[in-house]
Scaffold this active site. Structure first.
Site, PDB file in Angstrom:
ATOM      1  N   GLN A   1       0.832  -1.205   0.000  1.00  0.00           N
ATOM      2  CA  GLN A   1       0.000   0.000   0.000  1.00  0.00           C
ATOM      3  C   GLN A   1       0.860   1.245   0.000  1.00  0.00           C
ATOM      4  O   GLN A   1       0.610   2.194  -0.725  1.00  0.00           O
ATOM      5  CB  GLN A   1      -0.917   0.049   1.240  1.00  0.00           C
ATOM      6  CG  GLN A   1      -2.097  -0.865   1.152  1.00  0.00           C
ATOM      7  CD  GLN A   1      -2.857  -0.701  -0.125  1.00  0.00           C
ATOM      8  OE1 GLN A   1      -3.327   0.393  -0.427  1.00  0.00           O
ATOM      9  NE2 GLN A   1      -2.984  -1.759  -0.898  1.00  0.00           N
TER      10      GLN A   1
ATOM     11  N   HIS B   1       2.183   3.113  -3.092  1.00  0.00           N
ATOM     12  CA  HIS B   1       1.303   3.856  -4.003  1.00  0.00           C
ATOM     13  C   HIS B   1       1.605   5.350  -4.004  1.00  0.00           C
ATOM     14  O   HIS B   1       1.674   5.978  -5.053  1.00  0.00           O
ATOM     15  CB  HIS B   1      -0.168   3.658  -3.622  1.00  0.00           C
ATOM     16  CG  HIS B   1      -0.777   2.424  -4.217  1.00  0.00           C
ATOM     17  ND1 HIS B   1      -0.926   2.258  -5.567  1.00  0.00           N
ATOM     18  CD2 HIS B   1      -1.274   1.306  -3.646  1.00  0.00           C
ATOM     19  CE1 HIS B   1      -1.499   1.074  -5.810  1.00  0.00           C
ATOM     20  NE2 HIS B   1      -1.712   0.475  -4.659  1.00  0.00           N
TER      21      HIS B   1
ATOM     22  N   GLU C   1     -10.308   0.599   3.491  1.00  0.00           N
ATOM     23  CA  GLU C   1     -10.457   0.197   2.088  1.00  0.00           C
ATOM     24  C   GLU C   1     -10.109  -1.290   1.949  1.00  0.00           C
ATOM     25  O   GLU C   1     -10.890  -2.065   1.412  1.00  0.00           O
ATOM     26  CB  GLU C   1      -9.534   1.049   1.218  1.00  0.00           C
ATOM     27  CG  GLU C   1      -9.621   0.717  -0.268  1.00  0.00           C
ATOM     28  CD  GLU C   1      -8.537   1.399  -1.088  1.00  0.00           C
ATOM     29  OE1 GLU C   1      -7.561   1.919  -0.499  1.00  0.00           O
ATOM     30  OE2 GLU C   1      -8.655   1.379  -2.334  1.00  0.00           O
ATOM     31  N   HIS C   2      -8.919  -1.668   2.424  1.00  0.00           N
ATOM     32  CA  HIS C   2      -8.478  -3.066   2.395  1.00  0.00           C
ATOM     33  C   HIS C   2      -8.279  -3.549   3.824  1.00  0.00           C
ATOM     34  O   HIS C   2      -7.565  -2.903   4.594  1.00  0.00           O
ATOM     35  CB  HIS C   2      -7.120  -3.194   1.685  1.00  0.00           C
ATOM     36  CG  HIS C   2      -7.100  -2.668   0.284  1.00  0.00           C
ATOM     37  ND1 HIS C   2      -6.541  -1.451  -0.056  1.00  0.00           N
ATOM     38  CD2 HIS C   2      -7.575  -3.193  -0.877  1.00  0.00           C
ATOM     39  CE1 HIS C   2      -6.657  -1.260  -1.362  1.00  0.00           C
ATOM     40  NE2 HIS C   2      -7.284  -2.295  -1.891  1.00  0.00           N
TER      41      HIS C   2
ATOM     42  N   ASP D   1      -5.831  -6.789  -6.062  1.00  0.00           N
ATOM     43  CA  ASP D   1      -5.553  -5.699  -6.997  1.00  0.00           C
ATOM     44  C   ASP D   1      -5.547  -6.168  -8.441  1.00  0.00           C
ATOM     45  O   ASP D   1      -5.804  -5.371  -9.345  1.00  0.00           O
ATOM     46  CB  ASP D   1      -4.188  -5.075  -6.680  1.00  0.00           C
ATOM     47  CG  ASP D   1      -4.240  -4.169  -5.470  1.00  0.00           C
ATOM     48  OD1 ASP D   1      -5.344  -3.707  -5.133  1.00  0.00           O
ATOM     49  OD2 ASP D   1      -3.179  -3.929  -4.866  1.00  0.00           O
TER      50      ASP D   1
ATOM     51  N   HIS E   1     -53.001  16.343  -7.713  1.00  0.00           N
ATOM     52  CA  HIS E   1     -52.669  14.946  -7.441  1.00  0.00           C
ATOM     53  C   HIS E   1     -53.917  14.208  -6.959  1.00  0.00           C
ATOM     54  O   HIS E   1     -54.227  13.104  -7.419  1.00  0.00           O
ATOM     55  CB  HIS E   1     -51.589  14.840  -6.348  1.00  0.00           C
ATOM     56  CG  HIS E   1     -50.212  15.194  -6.811  1.00  0.00           C
ATOM     57  ND1 HIS E   1     -49.844  16.465  -7.149  1.00  0.00           N
ATOM     58  CD2 HIS E   1     -49.096  14.433  -6.970  1.00  0.00           C
ATOM     59  CE1 HIS E   1     -48.557  16.479  -7.510  1.00  0.00           C
ATOM     60  NE2 HIS E   1     -48.084  15.250  -7.409  1.00  0.00           N
TER      61      HIS E   1
END
Lengths: 435, 435
Positions: A264, A267, A332-333, A366, A425
């Site tokens: 991670q 990145h 996220e993960h 991934d 209506h």
């Protein structure tokens, strides 16, 4: 080289909650200047179309072109790029596409209907969007997997036209990325980057067809442009930096955990890697593994910056205490590097993707495990889902009332609509009452 | 009173496409001043919390309060408001809530998983959001149905806390609206309106808990605030003015069609009501019905302004020609006032809700047919769906690889990650290869 100073926290310490909140804090900043610059670019594309795209290609991508033909690739060129790849890459892309397709086919929603006891036909008709746009960033890494993960769910949903845009600085476009477009079912590619690509996809030009939804990651210009065109078209979630939360019972090889955290951290300098364990000795051994392995990494500098700025080791008294932290972080993960990950699932309310067991490294997800790698970041797993087929299907409600059902329902509509002072209506329903 | 000048178009005329595009054009305008005003209000609530909410209540809602207690209603007060309603309204609200619940229960997504041929466990775990916020506008009409339609899908999804905010100008709040909150499972109500209500829901204050998603209609301040907090929380779609498209084979009572068109037009002067038929004589008779009935309507002025500004009658040579127009318009509400509406469904790709047959007035769907009345407007049915249970559930991907599966997948990850120059990803997977 600067030294490694990854934060060490203990959940029992005073001030832990504050420290955790500071660790997790992340806010996208899109200042007024950027907003205005992006709005100007979108306006240029809306009013001048292709001419603006050609001019901006020279200005931002150092790629002077005379016509859109130089920025357009069709099916033949996409297929040719795939053919130029080494056999090993071709096979790997096909393997990934097959697995991602198989998983996403399970997400296809079907139309349904029923007739209720009043005789009203009720249902939901599910259809695919007509045309979507996939943005693929340029930059250092040729993000072939990003093409697969963004385009294939649309293809599985039944989207007819899948349009990809990617910047081609100096006119260069990567065969690995185009090869991924080939296996992912992309139908056209335009060599456009930045806000101008988003504007072209949202509003269309003489050459670029307007799409219904735009997905894919991008820099601040791209993200701001997507926010500005939201409503005119659909967009995917707003992505922050990538993150991983690893829970370990202390029995996984520390080298494995160190490398998972690196995957991670490599990145970007604002990516986040957090490790939680109740085993203080294991945390020490993992820190030693990090210090030993870090100098061997190609992206050591990014990894170190990321770990120092946003990484953390968190010690908890009992491993079960990690559950509350998982739901607070909404990662996220989430890697459950434990003996019995199944036992954890019922307690996990918020996570983008859950990697179960010591052998399931996040990197599998991934590239080729099957599920999507586009996942909610920065705690947004509280309300966002992984990108999926459901992002490219939409629903139409179906209502069919018989004469008698319309009469019965009409009586209730009369009460409620008059209660809301909406008498047209009420009268629209009342005129179908047949008592 | 001004006269009625509803547009009359023929699809075969030169310039029809341009005229149709002009008719459909609608763009929300949120100018820089409004953006800045809303950003300031959000900042006040973030930094000062309850104190800002109390001050803004005085400033914007003419309701000076000393503490948040005066702006907070709990379960007992919500139930008491329901009890104060007339029996007929109580029964109608319960009837509506039951039908809306029954329909939305069909939308509940279930978790799923499978094990593939490599021995990888793959799946999707579906969970509800923890807490959501429902914004209910003040204004002339007490929008009880809006409470039901926004809150009940969250309740059906299993959301634990459903927080409603609604402005209470002068401290007045409508029992009909609170009664709807009671039947819809709202757990707390705060008497807050405008951008400050959205800010409180998104960021939380000492009293108002932060939510995961905010839904519900509102004025320009509310809509702009929702856009600004998007990403921190989820939001629903961006709503434009309401619209109806009626397709008629000429065999429905023109009075019915006239009133169905009125029921959209009475919402606001920018609402849109369009009628398509191949029967010119029927169009003339419907126009006569409109002219005869309009003076009898309570909201005649709004209806006339709406029909003049954005209404239209469109004649087509054959009724089947309407199909292409439906997909081009992608209407929020589509009334198929024809003998065999079923036969039309396979050709309809884009519509929020489809009302099938002469007896199914759109108003049924607004109140109690079962499907949601929060629907995509302004052509966004191309990519948005009706509000539903799916808006309050989210998904976590599940991946569990055995040692041998991790080894097999790892070989492919190695090729792809190295192709992307992400070597920590590659090594994280490679270290689990066991050949």
């Amino acid at each position: 080289m600067s030294s490694l100073t990854i934060k060490q926290l203990r959940s029992i310490d005073d001030g832990f909650d504050t420290a955790l909140n500071q660790l997790l804090a992340w806010e996208s900043v899109s200042d007024g200047n950027l907003q205005q610059t992006v709005a100007d670019i979108i306006q240029q594309v809306r009013t001048e179309g292709d001419a603006a795209l050609c001019r901006l290609s020279d200005q931002f991508d150092r790629f002077p072109v005379e016509s859109m033909a130089q920025l357009s690739l069709g099916a033949i060129e996409i297929a040719a790029a795939f053919e130029r790849l080494p056999a090993q890459q071709k096979a790997a892309l096909r393997f990934s596409a097959e697995r991602v397709t198989a998983y996403h086919e399970k997400q296809i929603a079907q139309s349904w209907r029923y007739t209720d006891d009043l005789g009203v036909v009720l249902g939901q008709q599910v259809t695919a969007m007509d045309r979507v746009g996939i943005y693929v960033p340029g930059g250092v890494a040729p993000l072939a997997s990003s093409v697969i993960m963004n385009a294939l769910p649309a293809k599985v949903a039944g989207v007819r036209d899948i349009i990809m845009t990617t910047p081609a600085p100096g006119g260069q476009v990567n065969d690995f990325v185009l090869g991924a477009a080939f296996v992912a079912g992309v139908t056209e590619v335009y060599l456009l980057g930045g806000a101008q690509a988003i504007a072209a996809l949202a509003y269309g030009t003489e050459t670029v067809p307007a799409v219904d939804k735009i997905v894919g990651p991008g820099n601040a210009y791209v993200a701001t442009a997507k926010q500005q065109v939201f409503g005119k078209v659909g967009i995917d979630m707003i992505a922050g930096p990538s993150e991983i939360l690893v829970i370990c019972d202390g029995l996984t090889d520390p080298d494995w955990i160190a490398m998972d955290l690196f995957s991670q951290a490599e990145h970007s300098h604002d990516a986040q890697a957090i490790l939680i364990s109740h085993d203080a000795e294991f945390l020490r051994r993992t820190l030693a593994a990090i210090e030993r392995l870090l100098p061997t990494m190609e992206r050591a500098d990014t990894i170190r910056r990321s770990l120092n700025a946003r990484g953390a080791f968190i010690w908890v008294p009992k491993l079960d205490d990690a559950k509350a932290l998982i739901n607070k972080i909404a990662p996220e993960h989430l890697e459950l590097s434990v003996a019995d990950p199944e036992a954890w699932l019922p307690d996990i309310r918020h996570a983008g993707a859950i990697f179960m067991g010591r052998h399931t490294s996040e990197a599998l997800g991934d590239y080729c495990a099957g599920p999507n790698h586009v996942l909610p970041t920065s705690g947004t797993a509280r309300f966002f889902s992984p990108l999926g087929v459901y992002d490219f299907q939409k629903r139409s409600s179906l209502i069919g009332a018989s004469a008698s059902a319309a009469s019965e329902l009409g009586k209730v509509v009369s009460v409620l609509a008059r209660g809301e002072l909406l008498t047209a209506h009420a009268r629209s329903a009342e005129q179908r009452i047949n008592d």
